[in-house]
Design an enzyme around this catalytic site. Structure first.
Site: not given
Length: 338
Positions: A21, A54, A151, A204, A284
């Site tokens: 992302w 993204y 999600s 996330w 990430g």
């Protein structure tokens, strides 16, 4: 690297997943992506998460190129559909048209003929849920996705979606919520519903946009180049946590991490991986060494005393209201026309 089944399915995923992302944004790009993907693979990560929206669709392309040449059967590639990917009125949402067209476009950008998990990035109140789930069934039956997930859906939305998935005989196996020791919103309603339904959590922002790494210190002087000083897609999520009380409480956990030989980031990841229902945490990075270090959390088991210390330290500043989940998706039936 540790591995688990995702929900009640037969799909096995790595406990730490790589997500791009924010890795692939305007300030980083292709070289950083390749280095981070290589670091993820070297750390034993096999699960890769992205979305069509993204970096304005560039993130899927970048991930596809970074994974080129890696044995496809050894990977679990996830992507998502919902957010706008073009200027047209049908370039967003969860209509049959957008899902089927987006699935084909995602596969093209990723350079693969299927994804392992295709996720509804948010709930779409403007499309009948029956249409959405039938469209996902089309994608699965065409062999373009093995499994489906959602999600940031509420517990009620997940229950309704799971019931339709059972009728259509398609495997709804996952939910991807924001979840960390500072954002405990899914605990009251979403995670219990998912456990009842056999749906696993792919979480996330397990590091609360970097706040739980300890890099932000009280006083408001943020590290140069950090998310707090940029205008990328994650910066708006930081506002509520960049407060001295929150940052002092996070810093107060450093002796706990030091005593276990862990970084604060590893401690926070180990905490979220120990929560009921959590299968994998998506991380990430802006540098490949962050991936290498954080992936080590998959092998950490925290004892009850340590978990209690973390809970006690952060509970006064943690967000717990289950109503926050509904706020992440459009609430109006005519949002598409606004």
């Amino acid at each position: 690297m540790d591995f688990r089944h995702l929900g009640r399915s037969g799909l096995i995923v790595s406990r730490i997943a790589y997500g791009n992302w924010l890795t692939h944004d305007a300030s980083r790009g292709e070289e950083t992506e390749r280095a981070c993907v290589r670091a993820a693979l070297d750390a034993g990560i096999t699960t890769f998460d992205t979305a069509d929206v993204y970096a304005d669709t560039r993130a899927e392309e970048s991930l596809g190129r970074a994974l080129k040449g890696v044995r496809r059967e050894g990977l679990e590639i996830f992507t998502k559909v919902f957010a706008p990917t073009g200027p047209g009125r049908n370039d967003l949402g969860l209509s049959r048209k957008h899902i089927r067209e987006s699935a084909d476009n995602s596969l093209r950008r990723l350079g693969t003929d299927h994804v392992d998990l295709y996720q509804a990035h948010r709930f779409d109140p403007s499309t009948p849920l029956e249409e959405t789930m039938e469209a996902f069934a089309d994608v699965v039956h065409a062999g373009k996705a093995h499994y489906i997930g959602v999600s940031e859906w509420t517990a009620d939305q997940i229950r309704r979606g799971a019931a339709l998935a059972r009728e259509l005989r398609i495997p709804l196996i996952s939910n991807q919520p924001q979840y960390s020791a500072l954002w405990r919103v899914p605990e009251a309603e979403v995670i219990p519903a998912c456990q009842e339904l056999g749906i696993g959590q792919i979480v996330w922002s397990p590091l609360a946009q970097g706040v739980l790494t300890g890099k932000y210190e009280p006083g408001g002087q943020w590290p140069a180049g950090s998310r707090a000083t940029s205008e990328n897609d994650g910066s708006e999520l930081l506002g509520g946590w960049l407060k001295d009380d929150v940052l002092r409480r996070v810093a107060g956990l450093r002796p706990v991490a030091d005593g276990l030989g862990l970084s604060l980031a590893q401690l926070a990841l180990a905490w979220v991986l120990a929560r009921p229902g959590v299968v994998t945490a998506v991380i990430g990075a802006s540098r490949p060494e962050q991936i290498t270090d954080n992936a080590k959390a998959a092998d950490v088991t925290l004892d009850e005393e340590t978990v209690a210390l973390i809970d006690a330290a952060l509970a006064p500043v943690a967000t717990t209201d289950p109503g926050e989940t509904a706020k992440s998706s459009p609430g109006s039936s005519d949002w598409r026309l606004a």
